[in-house]
Design an enzyme around this catalytic site. Structure first.
Site, short mmCIF file in Angstrom:
data_model
loop_
_atom_site.label_atom_id
_atom_site.label_comp_id
_atom_site.label_asym_id
_atom_site.label_seq_id
_atom_site.Cartn_x
_atom_site.Cartn_y
_atom_site.Cartn_z
CG MET A 58 -1.84 -1.37 1.46
SD MET A 58 -2.87 -1.47 -0.28
CE MET A 58 -4.51 -0.12 0.56
CB CYS A 97 6.07 -6.12 2.71
SG CYS A 97 6.56 -5.64 1.05
N GLY A 146 -6.38 -4.17 2.90
CA GLY A 146 -5.51 -3.68 2.10
C GLY A 146 -6.13 -2.98 0.73
#
Length: 388
Positions: free
Chosen positions: A1, A112, A240
């Site tokens: 994001m 991530c 998200g």
């Protein structure tokens, strides 16, 4: 994001969420402009987390990192997400946030999957190193506790199906004093492809019993969020990609968890009004620089327009806007009387990608512990990370 959940977008999402609270008049909530007037004394609408900022950049006070952690004007809970691979640097970053009163909540990102992060031993591959993961979380929790700031952990299931870490990492985070753990129910290898494994969220909830467990992955609607909680027993959800171009999704989420059947089904005129307000907020965030603010908005255009009847030339033009006047002209040329297009506007946002072999430091998978050589390499990796 990254580049998405900055202060302007968080403000839009928070305003939309407040509109879903019980007792908020539908007529007020129906206007993108009026949403700004909807306030709450605390944050029953949820917590809206910043873009990920690297610990080293924050410690060095890089201009971009300081911009990332600057809250929106009405941000009730200032939530900052940190990334780092060196325990001392992460701890120093948390200390800065706490001692300078820059955050009310800190989230550590171990989720991530992008190569530039994992090849340094960070993100979703870091929990494979048990001692490193524990050192980072324990140190960060200790610093956050000095200011009474809750610290949380977000993670993935592991590196790949042969290197799963989430159950062990969940227990380690619990023992280290994390306030909650959140699981994106995919491995790093899966990236954003396929379907999230909600059953893994259920297993984590059964394993980690002393702190809340939040679920993440494939929440495209309020119904998805309610189903995840029902299916897995998790204590809450993390959203998200599902909100990209759809800040009003949070109206639906808040309403659904309050037991309301209310859902936002915006026509294109409403979408255009939200987009216009987003542009104004982006320009303010860019210190009045119209060009910069509009350039940063461009990535959102396709998400906002998903499902609506907008020709290719118009989409391409909107993806190149460079001023409010240009935006107004191009929005004004659209057929704004279009109703909500239904499922065409929902579902997958952005690129899902395909499964791929994660990039990790040489020798990373040989052991679950960190040796001196890897520790030195991680310190150098932390030093070389810049920006946010």
């Amino acid at each position: 994001m990254a580049g998405v959940t900055n202060a302007p977008f968080r403000q839009l999402c928070r305003e939309a969420a407040r509109a879903g609270l019980p007792g908020v008049d539908d007529a007020v909530a129906a206007s993108a402009v009026d949403l700004a007037a909807v306030h709450a004394s605390d944050a029953p609408e949820g917590i809206f987390v910043s873009e990920m900022v690297t610990s080293r950049a924050l410690v060095e006070r890089s201009p971009e990192s300081m911009r990332i952690i600057t809250p929106a004007p009405d941000e009730t809970i200032r939530s900052v997400q940190l990334y780092g691979v060196d325990p001392a640097t992460v701890r120093a970053a948390v200390r800065l946030l706490v001692t300078e009163d820059r955050a009310d909540h800190i989230d550590l990102n171990f989720g991530c999957p992008v190569p530039k992060v994992t090849r340094r031993g960070g993100g979703a591959v870091l929990p494979w190193k048990r001692d490193l993961f524990t050192a980072i979380v324990r140190g960060a929790v200790a610093e956050a506790a000095e200011g009474g700031v809750p610290l949380t952990v977000k993670m993935r299931m592991g590196i790949d199906d042969d290197h799963l870490t989430y159950l062990e990492a969940g227990l380690m985070a619990q023992d280290a004093g994390a306030a909650w753990v959140a699981l994106h129910a995919r491995t790093a290898a899966e990236y954003y492809s396929g379907n999230a494994h909600w059953d893994a969220i259920g297993r984590l909830k059964e394993t980690v019993t002393d702190i809340p467990v939040l679920g993440n992955g494939d929440i495209w609607s309020a119904e998805d969020a309610v189903a995840m909680v029902a299916d897995t027993g998790c204590d809450g959800v993390v959203v998200g990609r599902g909100c990209q171009g759809r800040p009003w999704l949070f109206t639906d989420l808040v309403a659904a968890f309050a037991g309301s059947e209310r859902r936002e089904r915006p026509g294109l005129r409403f979408v255009a009004s939200v987009l216009r307000r987003h542009a104004e907020l982006m320009i303010d965030h860019a210190a009045g620089d119209e060009g910069r603010g509009l350039r940063e908005l461009r990535k959102h255009m396709a998400w906002y327009l998903k499902g609506y009847s907008v020709g290719g030339d118009a989409r391409a033009g909107l993806a190149l806007v460079d001023s409010l006047a240009d935006l107004d002209a191009k929005l004004g040329a659209l057929d704004l009387d279009q109703p909500y297009p239904g499922e065409a506007a929902e579902g997958q946002r952005g690129r899902a990608g395909t499964p791929k072999i994660p990039h990790v430091p040489q020798g990373w998978l040989d052991s679950r512990e960190i040796d001196a050589e890897l520790a030195a390499a991680l310190h150098e990796a932390e030093l070389s990370v810049s920006g946010g």
